[in-house]
Design a protein around this motif. Structure first.
Motif, PDB file in Angstrom:
ATOM      1  N   ARG A 143     -71.422 -10.302 -38.303  1.00  0.00           N
ATOM      2  CA  ARG A 143     -71.112  -9.823 -39.651  1.00  0.00           C
ATOM      3  C   ARG A 143     -72.353  -9.222 -40.305  1.00  0.00           C
ATOM      4  N   GLY A 144     -73.210  -8.641 -39.509  1.00  0.00           N
ATOM      5  CA  GLY A 144     -74.410  -8.012 -40.020  1.00  0.00           C
ATOM      6  C   GLY A 144     -74.188  -6.562 -40.380  1.00  0.00           C
ATOM      7  N   SER A 145     -75.183  -5.961 -40.996  1.00  0.00           N
ATOM      8  CA  SER A 145     -75.050  -4.581 -41.465  1.00  0.00           C
ATOM      9  C   SER A 145     -74.940  -3.584 -40.316  1.00  0.00           C
ATOM     10  N   LEU A 146     -75.551  -3.880 -39.165  1.00  0.00           N
ATOM     11  CA  LEU A 146     -75.478  -2.942 -38.046  1.00  0.00           C
ATOM     12  C   LEU A 146     -74.072  -2.889 -37.467  1.00  0.00           C
ATOM     13  N   VAL A 147     -73.450  -4.046 -37.267  1.00  0.00           N
ATOM     14  CA  VAL A 147     -72.068  -4.057 -36.756  1.00  0.00           C
ATOM     15  C   VAL A 147     -71.124  -3.378 -37.739  1.00  0.00           C
ATOM     16  N   ASP A 148     -71.302  -3.653 -39.030  1.00  0.00           N
ATOM     17  CA  ASP A 148     -70.456  -3.003 -40.038  1.00  0.00           C
ATOM     18  C   ASP A 148     -70.629  -1.485 -40.008  1.00  0.00           C
ATOM     19  N   LEU A 149     -71.868  -1.031 -39.814  1.00  0.00           N
ATOM     20  CA  LEU A 149     -72.117   0.410 -39.770  1.00  0.00           C
ATOM     21  C   LEU A 149     -71.519   1.043 -38.516  1.00  0.00           C
ATOM     22  N   LEU A 150     -71.610   0.350 -37.382  1.00  0.00           N
ATOM     23  CA  LEU A 150     -71.016   0.863 -36.146  1.00  0.00           C
ATOM     24  C   LEU A 150     -69.503   1.008 -36.287  1.00  0.00           C
ATOM     25  N   ILE A 151     -68.880   0.041 -36.953  1.00  0.00           N
ATOM     26  CA  ILE A 151     -67.428   0.092 -37.139  1.00  0.00           C
ATOM     27  C   ILE A 151     -67.057   1.200 -38.113  1.00  0.00           C
TER      28      ILE A 151
END
Length: 587
Positions: A143-151
């Motif tokens: 639930r970090g910012s990198l995973v959110d950005l990838l999605i």
């Protein structure tokens, strides 16, 4: 000899500067950049694997030397000899006692496991393309910012991920597994029944600690370690929470420690039993995925063209062009550069922290288990008082970062002595076996106690400029500097920095907007195109939960992020945002 090299370097630099002058127009001046990344220093490489050729290669070479090429004239003779020899062998076997031939095969319990093949330096070099070694060692919070950005950006369609399967810690001279989820806590053999209830009660409190300010408001000015002392937790639990769940130093504030614990718990269960993901082929795959997406939608790349100098307008002081190593002049309105390529003359503030890094290739896992395909995060508290906390990430071959039967181990800590080898060697000596000479075999009976054998080791320092602001550089206003990586486990700082630079370049545009699906793209008014690069549709960014299935990421489907779990299973986000994991559910 050294003077001659310096003289040659000086002559080549003068020749380059002459080339710059030819490219400059009236009213322009050049600002040189460093030709090498100066953020890396104290690089040391050690090889402990035997340099002798492996036995298989020797046998193959011998077989090739003794083999006789068959010609059409000799094929019949060879076949006849083989038939005669086989008939003679059959006659010999009938003359022997049949009891010997009918002996029962040994049971599985009696069979001795086959010894592992010796890994030599020749083998490592031969399989060199199977190693993908990142200079920076990080993981992705689910639930970090990198995973959110990838999605959000649909870049995740280009990548595949694996779950980090274990959270480990080093305590009392041995490596232990840390129970962090509810299933791990109640299934742990390291904790007593009382400790399990104490831990679950504390983790439940951390999930919504903001709603219980009376529990910690008296310690808002104290350290997280002091707060843990008041919760009547055992020393065992305090160690697990501080070093492996919150992953903070004892001196950190109470609120920050509670927030770190809460973030860890909220990341549990989204894609697996731990909060972390790791991309197949290493972290270097992530920027490559963004580059692929950019190239598909019109981005232009000049490969193998390093920038040697900036062309500045004397009147405005801004950068208007760059000159690359091929002498080509390229116009630009903005220029983004990493800190390591900025010369010392352009630095106003040279104060920066140092990160100590080590990369090891080992022959087995730091904590052997039934499955050899484990991805582990290990925290090692300071070996000596005042020393740095060391974070270890151990990658198996299924991550596509190392060859079969080896492990790639990354060690990271804040530099204390100025040399990575001095900072990390004490930890390496405690957890791993370093041969005294290349190819030295360990003493018999000590395999379990000695730890994994180091086959190859690399030590280096990296400059951490994450705390350095824009005012520390004497550069034109349209030159944007990206800080070097920080010591944090996640990538939140890098995402914030990227967005800040983007806002300066394009203040009215959305940061990393969702890319359209291939079938929705219209080319020159021809209508929607059915063919594309094989993207899948993006799932909602707040998806949570876990579901078994096939490996995803570069396949068609509805998942935005594919994460392979264990040695082959996969999990994908498909459920709604309301399914937030709780360590106390299903009592």
């Amino acid at each position: 000899m050294a003077c001659l090299l310096c003289q040659q370097a000086g002559q080549s630099e003068e020749a380059i500067r002459e080339d710059w002058k030819e490219k400059l127009e009236e009213g322009e001046e050049a600002l040189a950049l460093s030709s090498m990344d100066t953020s890396i220093s104290n690089l040391e490489v050690f090889c402990y694997a035997s340099e002798e050729p492996e036995e298989e290669e020797v046998n193959e070479a011998a077989a090739a030397a003794w083999s006789v090429p068959q010609t059409p004239d000799s094929e019949g003779e060879v076949e006849r000899c083989l038939l005669e020899s086989s008939s003679v062998e059959e006659e010999d076997q009938t003359e022997e006692t049949q009891g010997e031939a009918q002996q029962a095969s040994p049971s599985p319990a009696e069979r001795q496991p086959e010894p592992k093949k010796k890994i030599t330096y020749t083998k490592i070099v031969k399989e060199g393309r199977r190693f993908n070694i990142d200079l920076v060692s990080k993981l992705m919070f689910s639930r970090g910012s990198l995973v959110d950005l990838l999605i959000k950006s649909n870049v995740s369609r280009y990548a595949e991920f694996k779950n980090v399967t274990r959270i480990l810690t080093y305590r009392n001279g041995k490596v232990e597994q840390v129970p962090c989820s509810r299933a791990d806590v109640f299934g742990s053999k390291q904790l007593t029944v009382v400790e399990k209830r104490m831990l679950m009660k504390f983790l439940t409190f951390c999930l919504d600690f903001e709603q219980h300010q009376e529990e910690y408001q008296d310690f808002s000015e104290h350290s997280f370690w002091d707060f843990l002392q008041t919760k009547k937790l055992t020393e065992n639990l305090q160690h697990f929470i501080l070093h492996s769940i919150a992953m903070v130093i004892p001196e950190v504030g109470t609120v920050e420690g509670l927030r770190a614990t809460q973030h860890f718990l909220r990341c549990l269960g989204r894609y697996g039993n731990t909060p972390f993901l790791f991309p197949l082929y290493g972290l270097g795959e992530i920027p490559q995925c963004f580059c692929r997406m950019c190239a598909v939608f019109g981005g232009i790349y000049c490969l193998r063209h390093s920038v040697q100098c900036l062309v500045l307008d004397k009147e405005s002081g801004k950068c208007k062009a760059v000159i690359d190593t091929h002498g080509q002049r390229i116009s630009c309105s903005h220029f983004v550069v990493e800190d390591g390529y900025i010369g010392a003359d352009q630095r106003k503030n040279t104060d920066s922290r140092q990160i100590s890094r080590a990369v090891l290739i080992t022959d087995r896992s730091i904590l052997p288990s039934d499955s050899e395909q484990q991805i582990s995060l290990v925290t090692v508290p300071p070996v000596e008082p005042g020393g740095p906390l060391v974070r270890i990430i151990e990658l198996c071959s299924s991550t596509m970062t190392c060859m079969l039967d080896t492990y790639l181990v990354h060690l990271t800590c804040s530099s204390a002595s100025g040399s990575a080898q001095e900072d990390l060697a004490p930890v390496v000596s405690r957890l791993f076996h370093t041969p005294a000479s290349p190819g030295e075999e360990p003493a018999e009976g000590t395999e379990e106690s000695r730890g994994p054998t180091v086959l190859w080791a690399l030590y280096f320092n990296m400059r951490d400029t994450s705390a350095v602001d824009r005012s520390s550089y004497d550069l034109p206003s349209n030159v944007h500097v990206c800080a070097s990586p920080d010591t944090a486990l996640g990538s939140d700082h890098s995402i914030k920095l990227a967005e800040a630079v983007f806002r300066q370049l394009l203040p009215d545009e959305e940061f990393c907007p969702p890319a359209p699906n291939p079938e929705d793209i219209i080319y020159d008014g021809d209508g929607p195109q059915g063919e594309g690069p094989g993207f899948e549709e993006a799932a909602p960014a707040e998806g949570a939960g876990a579901q078994g299935g096939e490996s995803t990421g570069r396949q068609e489907g509805k998942e935005a992020v594919g994460a392979t779990k264990g040695a082959g299973d996969s999990v994908t986000p498909e459920t709604g945002a309301g399914d937030e994991p709780s360590p106390t559910s299903d009592e």
